[in-house]
Design a protein around this motif. Sequence first.
Motif, PDB file in Angstrom:
ATOM      1  N   PHE A  44       0.891  -1.288  -0.106  1.00 23.51           N
ATOM      2  CA  PHE A  44      -0.013  -0.047   0.001  1.00 23.51           C
ATOM      3  C   PHE A  44       1.050   1.313  -0.078  1.00 23.51           C
ATOM      4  O   PHE A  44       0.727   2.294  -0.832  1.00 23.51           O
ATOM      5  CB  PHE A  44      -0.864   0.041   1.173  1.00 23.51           C
ATOM      6  N   ILE A  45       2.074   1.299   0.677  1.00 16.70           N
ATOM      7  CA  ILE A  45       2.776   2.550   0.826  1.00 16.70           C
ATOM      8  C   ILE A  45       3.563   2.730  -0.257  1.00 16.70           C
ATOM      9  O   ILE A  45       3.637   3.674  -0.888  1.00 16.70           O
ATOM     10  CB  ILE A  45       3.934   2.195   2.026  1.00 16.70           C
ATOM     11  N   TYR A  46       3.974   1.438  -1.120  1.00 14.55           N
ATOM     12  CA  TYR A  46       4.695   1.603  -2.395  1.00 14.55           C
ATOM     13  C   TYR A  46       3.817   2.043  -3.433  1.00 14.55           C
ATOM     14  O   TYR A  46       4.158   2.913  -4.444  1.00 14.55           O
ATOM     15  CB  TYR A  46       5.491   0.686  -2.572  1.00 14.55           C
ATOM     16  N   SER A  47       2.619   1.504  -3.421  1.00 16.23           N
ATOM     17  CA  SER A  47       1.548   1.752  -4.640  1.00 16.23           C
ATOM     18  C   SER A  47       0.860   3.278  -4.445  1.00 16.23           C
ATOM     19  O   SER A  47       0.787   3.885  -5.340  1.00 16.23           O
ATOM     20  CB  SER A  47       0.460   0.744  -4.519  1.00 16.23           C
ATOM     21  N   ALA A  48       1.053   3.833  -3.307  1.00 14.48           N
ATOM     22  CA  ALA A  48       0.317   5.398  -3.038  1.00 14.48           C
ATOM     23  C   ALA A  48       1.683   6.358  -3.363  1.00 14.48           C
ATOM     24  O   ALA A  48       1.167   7.330  -3.951  1.00 14.48           O
ATOM     25  CB  ALA A  48       0.136   5.541  -1.871  1.00 14.48           C
ATOM     26  N   GLY A  49       2.722   6.006  -3.289  1.00 13.33           N
ATOM     27  CA  GLY A  49       3.789   6.977  -3.846  1.00 13.33           C
ATOM     28  C   GLY A  49       4.207   7.051  -5.132  1.00 13.33           C
ATOM     29  O   GLY A  49       4.249   7.638  -6.005  1.00 13.33           O
TER      30      GLY A  49
END
Length: 63
Positions: A58-63
């Motif tokens: 989730f963190i990498y897909s949001a950035g």
Amino acid sequence: MDKLGLYLRESYNELVHNVTWPPYSTLQTNTVLVLIGSAVFALLILMMDFVWKNVVDFIYSAG
């Protein structure tokens, strides 16, 4: 070589005469408890890994 033979004889003597072995039923009970505890611990680690993977994704897909 004499020291090794003496060690083996004394180890055998201690195992046969001095060690108190638990009854078979106790061994079965303890084995089942260890297996259940290991399975619970493995499932806990699996769940933590799954949650952590989703958080990181989730963190990498949001950035």
